[in-house]
Design a protein around this motif. Sequence first.
Motif, PDB file in Angstrom:
ATOM      1  N   PRO A  51       3.799   1.454   1.984  1.00  0.00           N
ATOM      2  CA  PRO A  51       3.836   0.481   0.886  1.00  0.00           C
ATOM      3  C   PRO A  51       2.966  -0.741   1.171  1.00  0.00           C
ATOM      4  O   PRO A  51       2.303  -1.265   0.270  1.00  0.00           O
ATOM      5  CB  PRO A  51       5.318   0.117   0.801  1.00  0.00           C
ATOM      6  N   ASN A  56      -7.912   4.266   2.141  1.00  0.00           N
ATOM      7  CA  ASN A  56      -8.254   2.907   1.711  1.00  0.00           C
ATOM      8  C   ASN A  56      -9.751   2.758   1.422  1.00  0.00           C
ATOM      9  O   ASN A  56     -10.164   1.883   0.663  1.00  0.00           O
ATOM     10  CB  ASN A  56      -7.825   1.878   2.757  1.00  0.00           C
ATOM     11  N   LEU A  61      -2.663   0.396  -9.465  1.00  0.00           N
ATOM     12  CA  LEU A  61      -2.405   0.884  -8.106  1.00  0.00           C
ATOM     13  C   LEU A  61      -0.979   0.547  -7.678  1.00  0.00           C
ATOM     14  O   LEU A  61      -0.278   1.390  -7.093  1.00  0.00           O
ATOM     15  CB  LEU A  61      -3.415   0.262  -7.144  1.00  0.00           C
ATOM     16  N   ARG A  62      -0.550  -0.676  -7.978  1.00  0.00           N
ATOM     17  CA  ARG A  62       0.821  -1.054  -7.632  1.00  0.00           C
ATOM     18  C   ARG A  62       1.835  -0.217  -8.419  1.00  0.00           C
ATOM     19  O   ARG A  62       2.852   0.221  -7.870  1.00  0.00           O
ATOM     20  CB  ARG A  62       1.040  -2.546  -7.917  1.00  0.00           C
ATOM     21  N   ALA A 120       2.236   3.252  -6.901  1.00  0.00           N
ATOM     22  CA  ALA A 120       2.420   3.298  -5.439  1.00  0.00           C
ATOM     23  C   ALA A 120       3.305   4.464  -5.000  1.00  0.00           C
ATOM     24  O   ALA A 120       2.991   5.166  -4.031  1.00  0.00           O
ATOM     25  CB  ALA A 120       3.000   1.978  -4.948  1.00  0.00           C
ATOM     26  N   VAL A 173      -0.762   0.212   0.689  1.00  0.00           N
ATOM     27  CA  VAL A 173      -1.104   0.315  -0.735  1.00  0.00           C
ATOM     28  C   VAL A 173      -1.216  -1.083  -1.345  1.00  0.00           C
ATOM     29  O   VAL A 173      -2.135  -1.366  -2.123  1.00  0.00           O
ATOM     30  CB  VAL A 173      -0.064   1.159  -1.501  1.00  0.00           C
ATOM     31  N   GLU A 174      -0.310  -1.973  -0.962  1.00  0.00           N
ATOM     32  CA  GLU A 174      -0.377  -3.346  -1.447  1.00  0.00           C
ATOM     33  C   GLU A 174      -1.656  -4.025  -0.961  1.00  0.00           C
ATOM     34  O   GLU A 174      -2.297  -4.778  -1.708  1.00  0.00           O
ATOM     35  CB  GLU A 174       0.849  -4.129  -0.970  1.00  0.00           C
ATOM     36  N   LEU A 231       2.095   7.448  -2.503  1.00  0.00           N
ATOM     37  CA  LEU A 231       2.758   7.704  -1.225  1.00  0.00           C
ATOM     38  C   LEU A 231       3.292   9.132  -1.149  1.00  0.00           C
ATOM     39  O   LEU A 231       3.290   9.751  -0.082  1.00  0.00           O
ATOM     40  CB  LEU A 231       3.892   6.699  -1.010  1.00  0.00           C
TER      41      LEU A 231
END
Length: 418
Positions: A75, A129, A40-41, A44, A78-79, A48
């Motif tokens: 960001p 999310n 996922l990171r 990112a 997402v984090e 986005l």
Amino acid sequence: MINEKSLITLAKNAKKTAHHLAQLTTTEKNMALRTMAKHLRSAAADILAVNAKDISEAKQNGRSDSFIERLTLTPERVEAMANGLEQVATLPDIIGQTDSQWLTDTDLQISKVRVPLGVIGIIYESRPNVTTDASALAFKSGNAVILRGGKETIHSNTEIVQVLQAALKEVNLPITAINYIDNPDRELAKQFMHLNEYVDCLIPRGSAGLIQNVIQQATIPTIETGTGNNHLYIHKDADIEKALAILENAKTQRVSVCNAIETLLVDKEIAEEFLSLAASLLAKYHVKIHADNIASNYFQNSIAITPDDDATEYLDYELAIRVVEDVNTAIEHIMTYSTHHTETIVTENYSTARLFTQAIDSAVVMVNASSRFSDGEQFGFGGEIGISTQKLHARGPMGLAALTSYKYIVLGDGQTRD
């Protein structure tokens, strides 16, 4: 894109995969969740980019600012999603847990043991999310999941699911553990709600309209997650400083979520002191006020409150305000209009707090704390699949335990019944 025929295939594969997931070790599940977070990171920027496409289309379709806020990823968000996956990995594995065990007078050893539900369907709207929260909790509890998000976030959700599936593939687990219906067609959604043969439980998350539509149409057993027509009651013995801080946080910190408050009730005895200060506070955020005859004296340009306002979940910078005689009047009002999600009292009086918590029939009752804490992650559940406002099976923020059932394991030594 999924169609009627491929939806059946998807559901069949999910059912088959659920049997495999139920037997995974805790180590295997936690490794997969951490790999999902890593992917996922790494993805990112791509997530986005497609989310920006969803936002652009929502604006073109005239969606409200609060609606767009719900679907927007940053960001930081997402984090937070990646952190949520890692947090779920740290939670104890509930599958195989023995809730209780006893020996009968016939020397049978009986154990009540936690097991997954099987295949969980999630129907939700505009929050990307939810895709990671639901996937993480379903996976950790040994369930396969079928996700059906709203059309407004179809690009974001599709990308996120592909990222999670890539992580599963990397650790040699079936990607059919996490499935996404990438077709927003309503007839297909109806078909999904009737797949009792393959889907064990259906959980809707979103507006009152979506939730009621699922409850009325689904033949799959459904857990009702509720709309949040939540109240904040300021008792005459409240600490005013605490009450103002809780009001600000519960109403304005994030208006588009189900655990924000929609109605403020204030005891008549402290109305002048509290509402004078509250007016200045809420004016900073340009909150639109619907006020009764007494409360309107403290708010410029307020709108006369109606019974419809009492029953409205605004999900915006809007608030209904009423002045009440006492705690009993407040309780009566709340029980008339509550959606049984989260209700809050601010008071320094222990007896009043006790009365309120006993009398209010909601999934979560807060004393001297913001309703925004009504949340699975804040409860230590590592996120939530939703907040249930019903009483059967699960209630309140639903974490891992809510996604399990149990079976009885009976050990004997040749016993027969007389």
